[in-house]
Design an enzyme around this catalytic site. Structure first.
Site, short mmCIF file in Angstrom:
data_model
loop_
_atom_site.label_atom_id
_atom_site.label_comp_id
_atom_site.label_asym_id
_atom_site.label_seq_id
_atom_site.Cartn_x
_atom_site.Cartn_y
_atom_site.Cartn_z
N ARG A 13 0.83 -1.22 0.00
CA ARG A 13 0.00 0.00 0.00
C ARG A 13 0.86 1.26 0.00
NH1 ARG A 13 -3.60 -0.34 4.96
NH2 ARG A 13 -1.69 -1.28 5.74
N ASN A 31 -6.16 -2.75 1.99
CA ASN A 31 -6.12 -4.20 2.13
C ASN A 31 -7.55 -4.72 2.18
OD1 ASN A 31 -3.34 -4.41 2.23
ND2 ASN A 31 -3.25 -4.42 4.46
#
Length: 84
Positions: A13, A31
């Site tokens: 990320r 996520n």
């Protein structure tokens, strides 16, 4: 876009956010409970292609097994964030 494989716990990320910012894109990355990472980005088409190419590899330590993309409505944001 949905990214599958070993993509959680490897800085995916953070790397995706930085790449998107570098490309001048806006949107978010998060996520998913199933172990995948979800990315929504908007910007110039050629920059979106560059982000997808990055997503197909990910950061060092990631093992991407697949990327599925689709289109969503434009949100008009001017930032790229990591969502919980």
């Amino acid at each position: 876009m949905s990214v599958r494989g070993l993509v959680q716990g490897v800085g995916y990320r953070m790397g995706c956010r930085q790449k998107a910012i570098d490309l001048g894109l806006s949107g978010w990355v998060r996520n998913r409970p199933d172990g995948s990472v979800e990315v929504e980005a908007e910007g110039l088409p050629d920059r979106l292609v560059e982000l997808r190419l990055w997503c197909e590899k990910g950061p060092q330590g990631a093992q991407v097994s697949g990327v599925t993309s689709g289109q969503v409505a434009v949100a008009g944001t001017d930032w790229f964030e990591i969502r919980p």
